[in-house]
Design a protein around this motif. Structure first.
Motif, PDB file in Angstrom:
ATOM      1  N   ARG A  90       0.825  -1.208   0.000  1.00 29.39           N
ATOM      2  CA  ARG A  90       0.000   0.000   0.000  1.00 29.39           C
ATOM      3  C   ARG A  90       0.864   1.265   0.000  1.00 29.39           C
ATOM      4  NH1 ARG A  90      -5.647   0.904   2.591  1.00 29.39           N
ATOM      5  NH2 ARG A  90      -5.713   3.160   2.714  1.00 29.39           N
ATOM      6  N   GLU A 120     -17.285  -5.130   0.795  1.00 29.68           N
ATOM      7  CA  GLU A 120     -16.354  -4.071   0.398  1.00 29.68           C
ATOM      8  C   GLU A 120     -17.035  -2.708   0.491  1.00 29.68           C
ATOM      9  OE1 GLU A 120     -13.116  -4.559  -0.614  1.00 29.68           O
ATOM     10  OE2 GLU A 120     -13.434  -6.643  -0.033  1.00 29.68           O
ATOM     11  N   SER A 121     -16.262  -1.719   0.886  1.00 31.30           N
ATOM     12  CA  SER A 121     -16.782  -0.357   0.845  1.00 31.30           C
ATOM     13  C   SER A 121     -16.319   0.290  -0.460  1.00 31.30           C
ATOM     14  CB  SER A 121     -16.258   0.430   2.043  1.00 31.30           C
ATOM     15  OG  SER A 121     -14.847   0.362   2.054  1.00 31.30           O
ATOM     16  N   ASP A 122     -16.936   1.404  -0.814  1.00 38.08           N
ATOM     17  CA  ASP A 122     -16.585   2.082  -2.061  1.00 38.08           C
ATOM     18  C   ASP A 122     -15.247   2.803  -1.898  1.00 38.08           C
ATOM     19  OD1 ASP A 122     -16.416   3.426  -4.383  1.00 38.08           O
ATOM     20  OD2 ASP A 122     -18.075   4.799  -3.989  1.00 38.08           O
ATOM     21  N   GLN A 123     -14.249   2.375  -2.691  1.00 35.78           N
ATOM     22  CA  GLN A 123     -12.942   3.029  -2.637  1.00 35.78           C
ATOM     23  C   GLN A 123     -12.543   3.502  -4.034  1.00 35.78           C
ATOM     24  OE1 GLN A 123      -9.887   1.169  -0.019  1.00 35.78           O
ATOM     25  NE2 GLN A 123     -11.285  -0.574  -0.002  1.00 35.78           N
ATOM     26  N   ARG A 124     -13.547   3.886  -4.813  1.00 34.87           N
ATOM     27  CA  ARG A 124     -13.298   4.214  -6.210  1.00 34.87           C
ATOM     28  C   ARG A 124     -12.187   5.255  -6.376  1.00 34.87           C
ATOM     29  NH1 ARG A 124     -18.082   6.400  -9.962  1.00 34.87           N
ATOM     30  NH2 ARG A 124     -17.816   8.222  -8.645  1.00 34.87           N
ATOM     31  N   SER A 125     -12.259   6.332  -5.605  1.00 33.09           N
ATOM     32  CA  SER A 125     -11.282   7.392  -5.849  1.00 33.09           C
ATOM     33  C   SER A 125      -9.878   6.911  -5.491  1.00 33.09           C
ATOM     34  CB  SER A 125     -11.642   8.653  -5.078  1.00 33.09           C
ATOM     35  OG  SER A 125     -11.642   8.377  -3.700  1.00 33.09           O
ATOM     36  N   ARG A 126      -9.785   6.075  -4.469  1.00 35.53           N
ATOM     37  CA  ARG A 126      -8.483   5.525  -4.099  1.00 35.53           C
ATOM     38  C   ARG A 126      -7.927   4.639  -5.231  1.00 35.53           C
ATOM     39  NH1 ARG A 126      -5.392   4.951  -0.009  1.00 35.53           N
ATOM     40  NH2 ARG A 126      -3.995   3.171  -0.001  1.00 35.53           N
ATOM     41  N   PRO A 136      -2.623   0.322  -4.300  1.00 36.55           N
ATOM     42  CA  PRO A 136      -3.588   0.907  -3.361  1.00 36.55           C
ATOM     43  C   PRO A 136      -3.891   0.004  -2.160  1.00 36.55           C
ATOM     44  CG  PRO A 136      -4.733   0.120  -5.313  1.00 36.55           C
ATOM     45  CD  PRO A 136      -3.268  -0.196  -5.521  1.00 36.55           C
ATOM     46  N   TYR A 137      -3.302  -1.173  -2.088  1.00 37.75           N
ATOM     47  CA  TYR A 137      -3.580  -2.067  -0.966  1.00 37.75           C
ATOM     48  C   TYR A 137      -2.395  -2.987  -0.724  1.00 37.75           C
ATOM     49  CZ  TYR A 137      -4.436  -5.696  -4.453  1.00 37.75           C
ATOM     50  OH  TYR A 137      -4.289  -6.578  -5.492  1.00 37.75           O
TER      51      TYR A 137
END
Lengths: 486, 95
Positions: A82, B69-75, A99-100
């Motif tokens: 990450r 999962e949560s929304d992490q689109r921008s990430r 990203p992770y």
């Protein structure tokens, strides 16, 4: 500090001889001084390493140190980290900030280890010499004219050169065991499914497996304890309890039944490698083990089967690199097809393209049955060879590679490079665990003894390797490069 | 099975991999030798042998059908070459 094992470093940290921060700074200093010549790291994560070391020191001061707290290691640059660049040795991912975290990265961080950075590798783990890296070849610390092996060449060279006490690699056809052998360190490829592949950039998904590379079998056991275990995010990661891999290390080997596969001692094996391996086997006999010859009759079909299955899986896995969501994108694409084709042509190196083309060809209409289905049938026969052998013996032993490390530039022809993996590749097709353990030298280049077991017998393999290391000091030898620059 | 120039260009197109004619010519040679090595498999009798796709005889466990999962689109779009308003930008596909 730079030549100690993880177990020794832990004792020093516990005794307060130095802190994790001091140890980390010392090793980062060595990387700065020595890695320009070696090229074993692609990215060094100075700030993150020092922050992790300080956190580990605080945990230790609070009486919360575990077996690996504050111990430095390096990660093959195939594991997503990450906010840290993760390249897989490819121009395609030169600009990729993951990203992770991969599951393995998360687990090792949770165990308190301190990652110093990301190690060099053959592009997308495709290679046996580390010469296929976009970031240039890695030198073998024992002999700069030699390759370190591949694909986890940077991990092996960094450990051998005393830049880091341990590193994590991946093994799809020998990529932990062969570089461990070439660099004189101890490496373990676990059973397929033992360690999560989540966040490990995929090459051939039915063969890929992550494992530890270190200075002793005991250190590999400590690392596997932290790495193994079920993960909901990898559907092929098995639901099966993780034993304490250090628990059986001291079990005596009296009565151990060792099989020597006839096919692993045939034509093409360097006589000096064979002599070193046979000497090692005599050590086991002196420890009370019995030795007999066995046969793995389909051995010579393993490389052909692998070069159908692995490229087929690779051609599918690498289709994700399309210049749209991450990775390299060509300039001024004319249309979508041009965007795909040029981004991929520019982003991938020669060997990766070769395997994508082979995989695409063999999976295409009219060829599938003759190649892919046939290779999968042969894969079953190869696995059966091992299952049959393990009815008779506890472990198999032989060389990890037919020769010691070859010269940089020596294998220009892809097929001759592929044939180097004759003793390691079948193990991935069968899914069984395997180790390489230092067992001597040919000139100044190390020889690796390969030890194989049936599925999920990592504890036994580590025990066998550890007992060998109690009676020999091959794993304690260090290259002059590491010592002259102490 | 001999490999021809057209086979390599066909595979390259299927794989969306741009190849010049010179590169394709070189790959005809490389890939031809790899396939020649692979052809050794044809000598083996595999009549009645079930293909093995995966080294372990285990069935894959299914998880509960729940959103985890949560929304992490921008990430996740931070590493994309070109985005706009949360969408990935590509050359125009529909006229």
């Amino acid at each position: 500090m730079h030549d100690k094992t993880l177990a020794e470093l832990k004792r020093s940290l516990d005794a307060g001889e130095f802190s994790s921060r001091e140890l980390t700074q010392h090793l980062l200093g060595r990387i700065d001084r020595l890695d320009g010549a070696l090229n074993s790291f692609i990215t060094v994560t100075y700030d993150q390493a020092l922050a992790a070391a300080e956190a580990a020191d605080a945990a230790r001061a609070a009486g919360k140190a575990g077996a690996l707290t504050g111990l430095p290691l390096a990660l093959k640059d195939i594991f997503c980290t990450r906010d840290v660049r993760t390249t897989a040795g490819s121009r395609m991912l030169d600009n990729f900030i993951a990203p992770y975290d991969a599951s393995v990265v998360e687990k090792l961080a949770a165990a308190g280890t301190v990652s110093l950075g990301k190690t060099n590798m053959d592009e997308f783990a495709m290679g046996s010499s580390n010469e296929n890296s976009h970031y240039g070849p890695v030198k073998n610390p024992w002999d700069f004219a030699a390759v370190p092996g591949g694909s986890s060449g940077g991990s092996a060279a960094a450990v051998a050169a005393g830049l880091v006490p341990a590193a994590i690699g991946t093994d799809t056809g020998g990529s932990i065991r062969q570089p461990a052998a070439f660099c004189g360190i101890t490496g373990l490829k676990p059973t397929y499914g033992r360690v999560s592949r989540y966040g490990m950039i995929a090459y051939a998904s039915s063969l890929d497996q992550a494992g530890p590379m270190a200075r002793s079998a005991a250190d590999c056991a400590l690392l596997l304890n932290a790495m193994a275990g079920h993960d909901l995010r990898d559907s092929t990661c098995v639901q099966r309890g993780v034993p304490d891999y250090t628990e059986e290390l001291d079990t005596p080997l009296a009565g151990l039944k060792i099989g020597l596969p006839r096919e692993y001692f045939g034509d093409g094996l360097d006589p000096q490698v064979e002599a070193a391996v046979r000497d090692a086997i005599r050590v086991f006999e002196s420890l009370g083990a019995s030795v007999r010859e066995v046969s793995l009759p389909h051995t010579h079909y393993a490389i052909p089967a692998y070069y159908v299955i692995a490229p087929a899986e690779a051609s599918s896995n690498l289709s994700r690199f399309d210049g749209v969501r991450f990775g390299h994108r060509c300039a001024n694409p004319a249309d979508l097809i041009d965007l795909y084709k040029r981004s991929r042509a520019e982003g991938f190196g020669d060997e990766v393209k070769r395997r994508i083309l082979i995989g695409t060809h063999t999976l295409s209409e009219g060829f599938f049955d003759a190649y892919y289905k046939k290779a999968q049938q042969v894969r079953r026969l190869i696995r059966q060879d091992f299952l049959d052998a393990f009815e008779e013996v506890d472990v198999l032993m032989g060389p990890a590679s037919p020769t010691p490390a070859f010269d940089l530039g020596a294998n220009k022809d892809p097929v001759s490079m592929y044939l180097q993996d004759i003793y390691t590749i079948a193990i991935n097709l069968a899914g069984i665990p395997g180790m390489s353990v230092p067992a001597g030298f040919v000139g100044q280049r190390p020889v690796g003894l390969q030890i194989l077991g049936s599925h999920f017998t990592e504890a036994r393999l580590l025990n066998v390797a550890h007992q060998f290391q109690q009676g020999t000091d091959w794993h304690r030898q260090r290259p002059a490069f590491a010592e002259e620059n102490a | 099975m001999a490999l021809e120039h057209a086979d390599v260009q066909r595979a390259a197109h299927l794989a969306r991999l741009g190849l010049t004619d010179d590169e394709a010519a070189r790959y005809v040679d490389d890939l031809g030798r790899i396939l020649e090595m692979v052809d050794m498999l044809q000598a083996l009798d595999t009549e009645g042998v079930a293909p093995l796709a995966h080294p372990l005889d285990v069935t894959q466990r299914l998880r509960a059908d729940e959103v985890t999962e949560s929304d992490q689109r921008s990430r996740f779009q931070r590493c994309a070459p070109a985005v706009e308003n949360g969408l990935y930008l590509v050359p125009r596909v529909v006229e």
